[in-house]
Design a protein around this motif. Structure first.
Motif: not given
Length: 292
Positions: A201, A216, A218-219, A276-277, A279, A282
């Protein structure tokens, strides 16, 4: 946290406090030279100003515990108005390392017995796709120039930049980290979680005002096990091409992981993915995983 002190250790923690307390300058300088000399080679520049002779030639990492020992010794020297004796100069410690020193190590050429082997290894980030270098043209205006003689910009320049999808690899020896932290398991877990969150982050601070590169991750693929770790950088020896670079890069990474597992057996005991690509996953669950 440790404190990186290439020069000012003797000045900031010894010389200045002693001078402020009214100690004779010659005595304060002698004490500072002796104490600073325990952490590195003190510069021998007879033509320089007084405090310059107290600077250490090398970068040295000093733990907060060692800084506290220096301060205690200086307070004693001030109260007794004297220089330190030989046994008081044994300020380096093998125990009570700060977290960042436990993670990234310490090397003292003059006192190798107090070296700390790094528990964390960080690879250079590499671009996984072909990129085109662009030029950012900029100007600076002189607000005080009334335009009576010269008009236009006070300065014009250009800055090259590129936008790449990066692969970064970090490897942590949890057992060594716990050892470096004196067996503190809880502190080791918190350190790993903090480093993981930071890696995902926090962006480097350079050129942020010009490019606002606040990306951030992405993976993320976190693996845990007892076998020899392995990087997946080989997945990107051939640049990723096409319109869907991110999902393609993720699939290349996962395919390389699966290929290693087929050839060498299961390389990790367990793993966790954050995507994150799509979703999926977490950050909180990932931090719980690496903190185990």
């Amino acid at each position: 946290m440790n404190i990186s002190q290439p020069a000012s250790l003797g000045v900031e923690y010894v010389y200045q406090p002693m001078i402020a307390a009214g100690v004779n300058e010659k005595l304060a300088k002698a004490a500072a030279e002796k104490i600073a000399g325990q952490f590195g080679k003190v510069k021998n520049d007879k033509g320089a100003a007084t405090v310059k002779n107290l600077e250490i030639e090398q970068l040295v990492h000093v733990s907060t515990h060692e800084i506290a020992l220096i301060k205690q010794l200086v307070e004693k020297l001030i109260s007794e108005n004297r220089e330190p004796v030989a046994e008081e100069l044994e300020l380096l410690r093998k125990e009570q390392h700060s977290v960042d020193m436990a993670l990234f190590g310490r090397m003292l050429a003059s006192s190798p017995a107090f070296n700390v082997e790094a528990a964390c290894q960080v690879a250079h980030a590499l671009g996984v796709s072909a990129v085109t270098v662009e030029d950012d043209f900029f100007t600076a205006v002189d607000d005080l120039n009334a335009g009576e003689e010269d008009k236009g910009s006070a300065h014009m320049g250009e800055q090259g930049f590129a936008s790449a999808l990066l692969y970064s690899y970090i490897c942590i020896s949890r057992d060594l980290l716990v050892k470096n932290l004196g067996g503190d398991e809880d502190l080791a877990r918190r350190a790993i979680a903090a480093l993981t969150e930071t890696a995902l982050t926090v962006s480097p601070g350079g050129k942020q005002n010009s490019f606002a590169s606040r990306a951030y991750a992405s993976y993320a693929l976190a693996e845990m096990g007892t076998k020899q770790p392995r990087s997946l950088a080989v997945a990107f020896f051939q640049p990723v091409r096409g319109e869907n670079i991110l999902p393609t890069a993720i699939e290349c990474l996962k395919q390389q992981r699966d290929n290693f597992d087929r050839v060498y057996g299961q390389c990790a005991d367990r793993y966790y993915e954050l995507n994150a690509e799509k979703g999926e996953g977490s950050l909180s669950a990932l931090l719980d995983f690496v903190s185990q």
